[in-house]
Motif scaffolding. Structure first.
Motif, mmCIF file in Angstrom:
data_model
loop_
_atom_site.group_PDB
_atom_site.id
_atom_site.type_symbol
_atom_site.label_atom_id
_atom_site.label_comp_id
_atom_site.label_asym_id
_atom_site.label_seq_id
_atom_site.Cartn_x
_atom_site.Cartn_y
_atom_site.Cartn_z
ATOM 1 N N ARG A 44 -48.753 57.799 -30.326
ATOM 2 C CA ARG A 44 -49.041 59.191 -29.929
ATOM 3 C C ARG A 44 -48.230 59.609 -28.710
ATOM 4 N N LYS A 45 -47.672 58.660 -27.964
ATOM 5 C CA LYS A 45 -46.788 59.012 -26.848
ATOM 6 C C LYS A 45 -45.455 59.563 -27.339
ATOM 7 N N ILE A 46 -45.103 59.251 -28.573
ATOM 8 C CA ILE A 46 -43.806 59.678 -29.122
ATOM 9 C C ILE A 46 -43.967 61.043 -29.774
ATOM 10 N N LYS A 59 -30.432 55.840 -35.034
ATOM 11 C CA LYS A 59 -30.566 56.044 -33.600
ATOM 12 C C LYS A 59 -30.676 57.531 -33.294
ATOM 13 N N ALA A 60 -31.321 57.834 -32.187
ATOM 14 C CA ALA A 60 -31.441 59.211 -31.729
ATOM 15 C C ALA A 60 -31.499 59.208 -30.208
ATOM 16 N N VAL A 61 -31.229 60.362 -29.646
ATOM 17 C CA VAL A 61 -31.354 60.534 -28.206
ATOM 18 C C VAL A 61 -32.795 60.917 -27.894
ATOM 19 N N PHE A 62 -33.408 60.229 -26.934
ATOM 20 C CA PHE A 62 -34.762 60.602 -26.544
ATOM 21 C C PHE A 62 -34.966 60.364 -25.050
ATOM 22 N N TRP A 63 -36.035 60.953 -24.549
ATOM 23 C CA TRP A 63 -36.334 60.923 -23.119
ATOM 24 C C TRP A 63 -37.617 60.149 -22.867
ATOM 25 N N VAL A 64 -37.536 59.160 -22.004
ATOM 26 C CA VAL A 64 -38.687 58.351 -21.633
ATOM 27 C C VAL A 64 -39.180 58.828 -20.267
ATOM 28 N N TYR A 65 -40.367 59.446 -20.257
ATOM 29 C CA TYR A 65 -40.944 59.964 -19.018
ATOM 30 C C TYR A 65 -41.981 58.988 -18.488
ATOM 31 N N LEU A 66 -41.897 58.678 -17.189
ATOM 32 C CA LEU A 66 -42.866 57.791 -16.579
ATOM 33 C C LEU A 66 -44.053 58.585 -16.046
ATOM 34 N N ASP A 67 -45.139 57.868 -15.770
ATOM 35 C CA ASP A 67 -46.399 58.543 -15.492
ATOM 36 C C ASP A 67 -46.644 58.830 -14.021
ATOM 37 N N SER A 68 -45.624 58.753 -13.167
ATOM 38 C CA SER A 68 -45.835 59.002 -11.739
ATOM 39 C C SER A 68 -44.677 59.799 -11.171
ATOM 40 N N GLU A 140 -46.618 52.217 -18.023
ATOM 41 C CA GLU A 140 -46.075 53.200 -17.084
ATOM 42 C C GLU A 140 -45.362 54.355 -17.786
ATOM 43 N N VAL A 141 -45.175 54.264 -19.112
ATOM 44 C CA VAL A 141 -44.532 55.332 -19.882
ATOM 45 C C VAL A 141 -45.600 56.331 -20.310
ATOM 46 N N SER A 142 -45.417 57.602 -19.928
ATOM 47 C CA SER A 142 -46.419 58.619 -20.265
ATOM 48 C C SER A 142 -46.123 59.301 -21.591
ATOM 49 N N ARG A 143 -44.841 59.499 -21.899
ATOM 50 C CA ARG A 143 -44.489 60.144 -23.167
ATOM 51 C C ARG A 143 -43.013 59.902 -23.455
ATOM 52 N N ILE A 144 -42.646 60.050 -24.720
ATOM 53 C CA ILE A 144 -41.256 59.936 -25.148
ATOM 54 C C ILE A 144 -40.951 61.165 -25.989
#
Length: 576
Positions: A44-46, A59-68, A140-144
């Motif tokens: 569900r984070k993706i 492959k694809a380009v994606f963004w890994v957002y941290l939770d802080s 620590e990863v909030s969403r992708i």
């Protein structure tokens, strides 16, 4: 402005999960149960859009957002704008390095292509579905999220035909900028404005002399003055392949010394970041540009200098839907003492059409009005998220004549054209009232309180505050007259060597406020609107021994600070 689909997609998914259950046999077809298992917490984070992309391509380009996010409160205790920016840079970079360490270790172990960003605590990754799934499991990863683009708004409703020079343009006169020049004696001196846009034609005669990268001797140094994160421009020099960025910059500082007086603050200097590759702006370029505004770098993206950050940044771009993805960047600018000016969007005339990032409470956005003081039909209206007032203010944005690449001029329309008026008015304010420099909240209050109230009941509000004109129509003269200028004086002088004037000498005044300029071809320099007090003035240029002197600036007077530099000894060095 084209909408970003992330929020609408999430809303649609939420709606689908809450449909009413209808009884069987009521004449309604019943869908078969979905055989697929419900997504896990990590899945569900993706973002669903990204999951679809990864199912269809290796492959694809994606963004890994941290939770802080970094704590920027220490910046508020700094006395100078440079110190604020330095504090923001250090806090952001340290936090990102610490919290991203394990994610980056995993990416390097997978030999994945990635780019780390400190401005939003995120990592851009080129990777597979398996890699995204592995990263999503990290606590620590909030969403992708999928990689998106923001369309650069096309000028709307205005004539794109060549127009003739008309001395001071109607829009510049309407906000009373010429009266500020004449009555307050300031044109933006000592202030640096920036735009994140399609670039700038730095050779255009209306903006060439205002480019911070141009030296008095006519040479150029683009380090710390120009940023092209995607490497679009063929040479390592400012370019504009869209017209948009050159036009917005012209409205801020344009003046060719003749009849083309197209800018609000022609005494200010400019720098620029090409956040928009062509007709659109990638997330990568917009984020990289947001970092660069806090701490400009050399042309290789190295050696950040927060002391060279601009005072004001204009953003004539955005989406037609709300998305908080740029929120941390705007917050960082404010903490660094950089005024964040945004266009409010071209999705009017309906209400609740303000776009992001202009609709953030922390962004100062402009709507557009025409020569008759009527709101433009395309100008986006509020209210903003949570019912906040949007736009914040209204400025000229219909048939605004300004510079375009190649030395020409055209009239464009859009809130893209309105925002530069507001941004450059801040330059006039901070030049006239140095005590305001870096104080975003007080500057906003001054703009709000001096705007000309314009009634519109269309989208709610009062004559003083409504969601069509915001606080009212921009009035630069009233804002400057209402500013806490205090006791003001000036400083001027001439730098010579051996009796001959020296051009391109860097002159720095360090005192109650700090100012830096360079001498003109005749060796002269001038600081207008300095706070009264004692200053240490330094004149320095390569090839000469620097010289320092103490100068007292008194109220309503011009102090003199002349210098006679001694040429340093030199010799020749040859070798292989």
């Amino acid at each position: 402005m084209a909408p970003r689909n992330r929020r609408s997609l999430r809303a649609a998914l939420a709606a689908l999960t809450s449909v009413l259950l209808l009884p069987v046999g009521a004449g309604v077809a019943v869908a078969a149960p979905d055989p697929r298992p419900a997504p896990s917490a990590a899945e569900r984070k993706i973002e669903p859009k990204l999951r679809t992309q990864l199912e269809e391509t290796p492959k694809a380009v994606f963004w890994v957002y941290l939770d802080s996010a970094a704590d920027l409160s220490a910046a508020g205790g700094q006395k100078t704008r440079a110190a604020k920016a330095e504090t923001v840079l250090r806090a952001k970079k340290d936090h990102a390095a610490r919290t991203q360490a394990d994610v980056i270790k995993a990416l390097e172990g997978a030999k994945a292509e990635y780019t780390s960003y400190w401005i939003v605590n995120a990592v851009r990754v080129v990777g597979s579905e398996k890699l995204a799934g592995t990263l999503a499991q990290r606590p620590e990863v909030s969403r992708i999220d999928a990689d998106d683009k923001v369309d650069l708004p096309k000028p709307a409703g205005g004539s794109r035909e060549k127009t003739a020079a008309d001395a001071v343009e109607w829009n510049i006169d309407r906000i009373k900028a010429p009266q500020v020049w004449e009555q307050a004696g300031v044109r933006g001196e000592g202030i640096v404005v920036a735009n994140i846009d399609s670039g700038v034609d730095y050779t255009h005669p209306a903006v060439n002399n205002q480019y911070r990268g141009k030296s008095a001797d006519g040479s150029y140094d683009h380090n710390y003055n120009w940023f092209d994160p995607a490497g679009v421009c063929a040479a390592a020099a400012p370019c504009d392949n869209n017209d948009h960025g050159t036009h917005t910059m012209g409205t801020m500082v344009g003046d060719d010394g003749g009849n083309n007086r197209i800018g609000v603050a022609p005494g200010a200097k400019w720098i620029a970041a090409k956040g928009c590759e062509t007709n659109s702006c990638s997330e990568a370029s917009l984020l990289a540009s947001g970092q660069w505004i806090v701490a400009p770098t050399d042309l290789h993206g190295q050696n950040p200098r927060p002391d060279l950050a601009p005072h004001v940044v204009n953003n004539s771009w955005g989406s037609a839907a709300h998305d908080d993805w740029y929120q941390q960047i705007v917050d960082a600018w404010r903490a660094a003492g950089i005024f964040p000016a945004f266009s409010n969007g071209n999705s009017g005339p309906s209400c609740a059409t303000s776009g992001s990032p202009g609709d953030y409470a922390s962004s100062y956005s402009s709507g557009a009005f025409d020569i008759n003081n009527a709101i433009a039909s395309f100008s986006s209206r509020g209210a903003g998220p949570g019912g906040i007032l949007k736009p914040n203010i209204a400025a000229p944005g219909v048939n605004v004549r300004s510079s375009v690449p190649g030395g020409g001029y055209e009239a464009f329309s859009g809130t893209s054209m309105a925002s530069p008026h507001t941004a450059a008015t801040v330059a006039l304010l901070w030049s006239a009232a140095p005590a305001l420099e870096g104080d975003i909240a007080q500057t906003e209050a001054l703009l709000d309180g001096t705007a000309q109230d314009t009634d519109s009941a269309q989208c709610g509000g009062t004559a003083a505050d409504n969601n069509v004109f915001g606080e009212g129509r921009l009035d630069a003269l009233a804002a400057v007259n209402g500013a806490p200028r205090g006791a003001i004086g000036a400083l001027a002088g001439t730098v010579r060597s051996g009796g001959a004037p020296v051009a391109g000498v860097k002159v720095t005044a360090d005192g109650p406020i700090d100012r830096t300029t360079t001498t003109a071809a005749d060796g002269t320099y001038r600081f207008a609107s300095l706070s009264v007090g004692d200053y240490t003035v330094t004149a320095a240029k390569f090839g000469y021994a620097p010289q320092t002197a103490g100068v007292a600036v008194t109220e309503n007077a011009t102090a003199t600070g002349d210098f006679s530099l001694t040429q340093a000894a030199s010799g020749k060095l040859t070798g292989t």
